[in-house]
Design an enzyme around this catalytic site. Structure first.
Site, PDB file in Angstrom:
ATOM      1  N   GLU A 225      47.790  32.139  34.453  1.00 20.21           N
ATOM      2  CA  GLU A 225      47.801  31.934  35.901  1.00 20.21           C
ATOM      3  C   GLU A 225      49.115  31.242  36.234  1.00 20.21           C
ATOM      4  O   GLU A 225      49.271  30.043  35.989  1.00 20.21           O
ATOM      5  CB  GLU A 225      46.601  31.097  36.331  1.00 20.21           C
ATOM      6  CG  GLU A 225      45.260  31.726  36.016  1.00 20.21           C
ATOM      7  CD  GLU A 225      45.066  33.095  36.636  1.00 20.21           C
ATOM      8  OE1 GLU A 225      45.772  33.413  37.623  1.00 20.21           O
ATOM      9  OE2 GLU A 225      44.222  33.853  36.144  1.00 20.21           O
ATOM     10  N   CYS A 259      49.880  26.458  43.941  1.00 17.71           N
ATOM     11  CA  CYS A 259      50.447  27.710  43.420  1.00 17.71           C
ATOM     12  C   CYS A 259      50.337  28.863  44.397  1.00 17.71           C
ATOM     13  O   CYS A 259      51.138  29.792  44.351  1.00 17.71           O
ATOM     14  CB  CYS A 259      49.794  28.074  42.090  1.00 17.71           C
ATOM     15  SG  CYS A 259      48.008  28.252  42.174  1.00 17.71           S
TER      16      CYS A 259
END
Length: 478
Positions: A225, A259
């Site tokens: 990720e 993010c």
């Protein structure tokens, strides 16, 4: 996401400790096999009690690690997602664990085919600093739901939270089920070389490459990720003021250290300045002051503060216009006020690297095709956002771009949906988790084919005769 670089292998003591924990978990897998449904629910219940009973400790500790982290942002961005995830997984786990029936080809009947989801074994979880609870415990929830054992490496940039997690996890689970190891980049580097049954890493693309290379030596499957520059496409049919407020909320939450935060906004050429002013108004409403404002989160470290300050300085030197609701930012508190940039050179660092802070470039476009081209000229982002009520425009953006996930007329909310996979594509990551997708990612889908007592497939064998020729003619349509 930002993450420190790897360095030399772990010191001997750390390597020995890691190896000992890893081997103990491997032994437990072989000794005990797959946990029952009841055992998995019990593990989730323990984790839930741990989080709930230590709520204030988490709020205080994370805030200390950041310098100041809004308690509300920790509750909204950390505690709520963890507890929602446990609740969702617990309510669906029994169904997920059931063998799934699959079809059997006509030539192989009577028989049955099923898929059985089995635990992979020992899972490694390497977590970042920006959401040190959510991005540690949500993967753990899904690892436990799938019946795995786990070793967790929290980020060293939030050391107090890492030590608190180590203390609480060790008091909640035996180390051969879940263990936390703390330390610097050398520990992370060594961890990625262990032959895990699965390794989940959340961090930067640069470090993700190193993790994947280290895991490849053991053929360890990975979920990465990562991050990237998540764009926003604004179309003029959507309310400009409403879009600006929604984008500001998403961008400046956790001071942009998310993010999936918007990384730049694409707006029609003639609306660039108007949109920048609307963003400023929205930022002022959200954060009337910056210094001594407990709602506004600090930048996590001096190094990151200076990195962001350098981005703004470089952009301004190259001709960018800097818009701020206030110049009140406090270096002592490591707080950078919400900063909007226009007239940005696309070669500047702020448009080449993930920002990961409260800086938002606004870029003009002539046509929607031009906006899409600008997105596609860059690596595939972790998230993409589009503000429009026009179905054709939505379809055009979705069909002609690639990203990890998408929210239409909002930001970041796709990542909070338990029934949607969360993950990147290309340089923004590989693999996905959350909910059922996390359960599947952390499981081995084992195909099981069972022949009936009356199955005659053993009769189709050499020396081939009339029966074989009859069956092949029937199957081939001759």
């Amino acid at each position: 996401m930002s993450h420190p670089a790897f360095s030399a292998p772990a010191p001997l003591a750390s390597a020995n400790e890691l190896q000992s924990i890893f081997e103990a978990q491997q032994h437990a897998v072989r000794l005990h096999g797959a946990p029952t449904y009841t055992q998995r629910i019990d593990a989730l219940d323990k984790l839930e009690r741990m989080v709930k009973s230590n709520r204030q400790r988490f709020l205080d500790t994370i805030s200390m690690d950041f310098g100041n982290r809004s308690f509300s942002e920790t509750e909204l961005g950390e505690l709520m997602p963890i507890l929602n995830s446990i609740k969702y997984v617990r309510s669906h786990l029994k169904r997920w664990m059931r063998p799934q029936k699959r079809q059997v080809g006509m030539a192989f009947k009577p028989a049955s085919a099923t898929v059985v989801y089995q635990p992979l074994g020992v899972v490694g979880i390497m977590a970042p600093w920006n959401y040190p609870l959510t991005l540690t415990l949500v993967p753990l929830i899904e690892a436990l739901a799938a019946g795995n054992r786990a070793i967790i490496k929290p980020a060293e940039l939030t050391p107090r939270t890492a030590e608190l997690l180590k203390e609480l996890i060790s008091a909640t689970f035996p180390s051969d089920q879940v263990a936390v190891v703390t330390g610097g980049p050398e520990v992370a580097a060594h961890l990625s070389t262990l032959p895990f049954d699965h390794l989940l890493f959340t961090g930067s693309t640069r470090i993700g490459r190193q993790v994947m290379a280290a895991a490849a030596a053991n053929l360890t499957p990975v979920t990465l990720e990562l991050g990237g520059k998540s764009p926003v496409v604004y179309c003029r049919d959507y309310s400009l003021e409403k879009a600006a407020r929604i984008i500001a909320i998403g961008k400046f939450f956790n001071a942009g250290q998310t993010c999936v935060a918007p990384d730049y906004v694409l707006v029609p050429d003639d609306l660039v300045e108007t949109f920048a002013l609307a963003l400023l108004d929205a930022a002022k409403a959200l954060y009337p002051r910056i210094s001594a404002n407990q709602d506004y989160t600090s930048i996590v470290s001096q190094r990151h503060y200076e990195r962001l300050d350098d981005m703004i300085e470089q952009a301004e030197f190259s001709g960018a216009r800097v818009w701020r609701p206030t110049n009140e930012g406090s270096a002592q508190e490591r707080k950078i006020p919400p900063t909007i940039l226009t007239d940005v050179c696309l070669d500047n660092t702020v448009m080449r690297e993930e920002i990961f802070g409260p800086i938002l470039p606004v870029i003009g476009y002539a046509t929607l095709d031009d906006a899409i081209k600008l997105i596609n000229d860059r690596p595939k982002p972790l998230a993409l956002y589009c503000f429009t009520h026009n179905g054709a425009s939505i379809e055009q953006v979705l069909d002609r771009t690639r990203s990890g996930g998408v929210t239409i007329n909002g930001t970041m909310l796709h990542a909070t949906q338990e029934d949607l996979p969360f993950g990147g594509v290309g340089e923004s990551g590989t693999g996905a988790y959350h909910g059922y997708d996390g359960f599947v990612q952390m499981s081995h889908a084992r195909g099981v084919f069972k022949l009936s007592r009356f199955n005659m497939s053993h009769r189709i064998a050499a020396p081939y005769g009339k029966l074989t020729r009859l069956i092949t003619r029937l199957m081939l349509g001759k």
